[in-house]
Scaffold this active site. Structure first.
Site, PDB file in Angstrom:
ATOM      1  N   GLU A  17      25.388 -15.975  30.631  1.00 22.26           N
ATOM      2  CA  GLU A  17      25.229 -16.536  29.221  1.00 22.26           C
ATOM      3  C   GLU A  17      23.848 -16.258  28.907  1.00 22.26           C
ATOM      4  OE1 GLU A  17      24.908 -20.897  28.536  1.00 22.26           O
ATOM      5  OE2 GLU A  17      26.110 -20.274  26.811  1.00 22.26           O
ATOM      6  N   ASP A  18      22.988 -16.454  29.821  1.00 23.44           N
ATOM      7  CA  ASP A  18      21.441 -16.455  29.368  1.00 23.44           C
ATOM      8  C   ASP A  18      21.008 -14.998  29.011  1.00 23.44           C
ATOM      9  OD1 ASP A  18      21.205 -19.265  30.002  1.00 23.44           O
ATOM     10  OD2 ASP A  18      21.152 -18.760  31.893  1.00 23.44           O
ATOM     11  N   ARG A  49      14.799 -13.133  36.997  1.00 26.52           N
ATOM     12  CA  ARG A  49      16.223 -13.075  36.124  1.00 26.52           C
ATOM     13  C   ARG A  49      16.157 -11.653  35.171  1.00 26.52           C
ATOM     14  NH1 ARG A  49      19.470 -17.733  34.299  1.00 26.52           N
ATOM     15  NH2 ARG A  49      21.009 -16.098  34.311  1.00 26.52           N
ATOM     16  N   CYS A  66      27.471 -21.014  30.920  1.00 28.34           N
ATOM     17  CA  CYS A  66      26.654 -20.286  31.556  1.00 28.34           C
ATOM     18  C   CYS A  66      27.253 -18.989  32.163  1.00 28.34           C
ATOM     19  CB  CYS A  66      25.770 -20.814  32.660  1.00 28.34           C
ATOM     20  SG  CYS A  66      25.219 -22.507  32.312  1.00 28.34           S
ATOM     21  N   ARG A  85      12.400 -22.624  29.115  1.00 25.07           N
ATOM     22  CA  ARG A  85      12.452 -21.413  29.059  1.00 25.07           C
ATOM     23  C   ARG A  85      12.398 -20.626  27.679  1.00 25.07           C
ATOM     24  NH1 ARG A  85      15.980 -20.066  33.595  1.00 25.07           N
ATOM     25  NH2 ARG A  85      15.138 -21.402  35.149  1.00 25.07           N
ATOM     26  N   HIS A 114      18.209 -26.254  29.588  1.00 23.91           N
ATOM     27  CA  HIS A 114      18.656 -25.579  28.273  1.00 23.91           C
ATOM     28  C   HIS A 114      19.081 -26.684  27.192  1.00 23.91           C
ATOM     29  CE1 HIS A 114      19.358 -21.751  30.729  1.00 23.91           C
ATOM     30  NE2 HIS A 114      18.061 -21.478  29.952  1.00 23.91           N
ATOM     31  N   ASP A 127      20.644 -15.260  40.434  1.00 23.06           N
ATOM     32  CA  ASP A 127      21.281 -15.900  39.356  1.00 23.06           C
ATOM     33  C   ASP A 127      22.034 -15.376  38.400  1.00 23.06           C
ATOM     34  OD1 ASP A 127      20.022 -18.875  39.444  1.00 23.06           O
ATOM     35  OD2 ASP A 127      18.294 -17.544  39.563  1.00 23.06           O
TER      36      ASP A 127
HETATM   37  C1  CIR Z   1      18.556 -20.665  36.126  1.00 23.80           C
HETATM   38  O1  CIR Z   1      17.627 -21.523  36.620  1.00 23.80           O
HETATM   39  O2  CIR Z   1      18.144 -19.933  35.344  1.00 23.80           O
HETATM   40  C2  CIR Z   1      19.986 -20.815  36.938  1.00 23.80           C
HETATM   41  N1  CIR Z   1      19.828 -21.255  38.235  1.00 23.80           N
HETATM   42  C3  CIR Z   1      20.716 -21.831  35.763  1.00 23.80           C
HETATM   43  C4  CIR Z   1      21.089 -21.063  34.552  1.00 23.80           C
HETATM   44  C5  CIR Z   1      22.033 -21.799  33.929  1.00 23.80           C
HETATM   45  N2  CIR Z   1      22.329 -21.353  32.670  1.00 23.80           N
HETATM   46  C6  CIR Z   1      22.755 -21.783  31.381  1.00 23.80           C
HETATM   47  O3  CIR Z   1      22.452 -23.161  31.372  1.00 23.80           O
HETATM   48  N3  CIR Z   1      23.201 -21.141  30.567  1.00 23.80           N
END
Ligand code: CIR
Length: 257
Positions: free
Chosen positions: A67-68, A87, A246, A132, A159, A62
């Site tokens: 962004e996360d 992650r 993201c 999350r 999110h 991932d």
């Molecule tokens: C996840 O599930 O963490 C990733 N596959 C997708 C993250 C998407 N990020 C976001 O919306 N900021």
């Protein structure tokens, strides 16, 4: 000088194994994702970004969803305490690059938070209480900034920014069926229907808006508010539960020191 710096990371070899609840998750094509990512970077440049690549992480499925991993605040950077074990290693790699942009801090070990839950606006930061991001993290986060923090419960999807994004000019693109929108009533809304929900995630860079292709009704409404839209094929990222915000970490009008 470009108005923004965008940190991005190309999808690595394990991207097809990204975490996802999307029905197409077993059908992610890496070559297509790489080409879509290249177009995304082109759009960022068109919108005035200087683009900086973080090192590709082939073993972290991932890691393209940068962004996360961090939240850029006015005077510091939060390295996110990500809930998903798979992650957490991404954060160290982002941190190495972010150190040149400001002091990095994190939260205590019981707090969990993803950057995708942060929606910044001029008067407040809206934070998704989601799968999350937990309450403990929101409380701790509020001590890091002088800005007002408003909690928004995410009732469906990953999110807050999967369901609502702020474009500027008091305007949100929003799927109100996926969040408790009672704290978002002061904004003007471009409301997306359930079958357009993926278009609720848009990235506004001044008057340019990066958004997924295939939502003519929404792009027309965005343009009617005076924005220019840059529409991008995002199929492979959508299958991995990710959208346009993201794929980058945006640093406003600051340069590395
Ligand atoms: C996840 O599930 O963490 C990733 N596959 C997708 C993250 C998407 N990020 C976001 O919306 N900021």
């Amino acid at each position: 000088m470009p108005a923004f710096t965008a940190l991005v990371r190309k999808p690595g070899l394990k991207f097809p194994q990204a975490l996802s609840e999307h029905p197409g998750k077993n059908n992610i094509d890496l070559a297509t994702a790489l080409s879509q990512h290249e177009n995304y970077v082109g759009a960022l440049k068109q919108a005035g970004c200087k683009v900086e690549y973080l090192p590709t992480q082939d073993n972290l499925p991932d890691a393209t969803f940068v962004e996360d991993t961090a939240v850029i605040l006015a005077d510091k950077i939060l390295l996110c305490p990500m809930k998903e074990l798979s992650r957490q290693e991404e954060v160290q790699s982002t941190a190495a690059a972010l150190k040149t942009y400001g002091d990095c801090v994190t939260l205590d070990s019981l707090a969990t938070l993803d950057g995708g839950d942060m929606m910044d606006t001029p008067d407040a930061i809206f934070v998704g209480l989601s799968k999350r991001t937990n309450l403990r993290a929101i409380q701790a986060f509020s001590k890091l900034t002088a800005k007002k923090i408003v909690t928004v419960a995410v009732t469906k999807g990953l999110h807050l920014k999967s369901a609502a994004t702020f474009l500027g000019n008091n305007l949100l693109v929003i799927d109100p069926k996926r969040v408790d929108a009672s704290n978002l009533k002061q904004f003007d809304w471009i409301e997306v229907a359930e079958n357009e929900s993926y278009a609720a995630n848009c990235l506004a860079l001044d008057n340019r808006v990066l958004m997924p292709a295939g939502f003519p009704n929404i792009s027309e409404k965005i343009r009617a508010h005076g924005f220019e839209t840059l529409e991008l094929e995002m199929s492979e990222f959508e299958k991995a539960d990710g959208g346009v915000t993201c794929l980058s970490l945006i640093i406003l009008r600051r340069s590395a020191h």
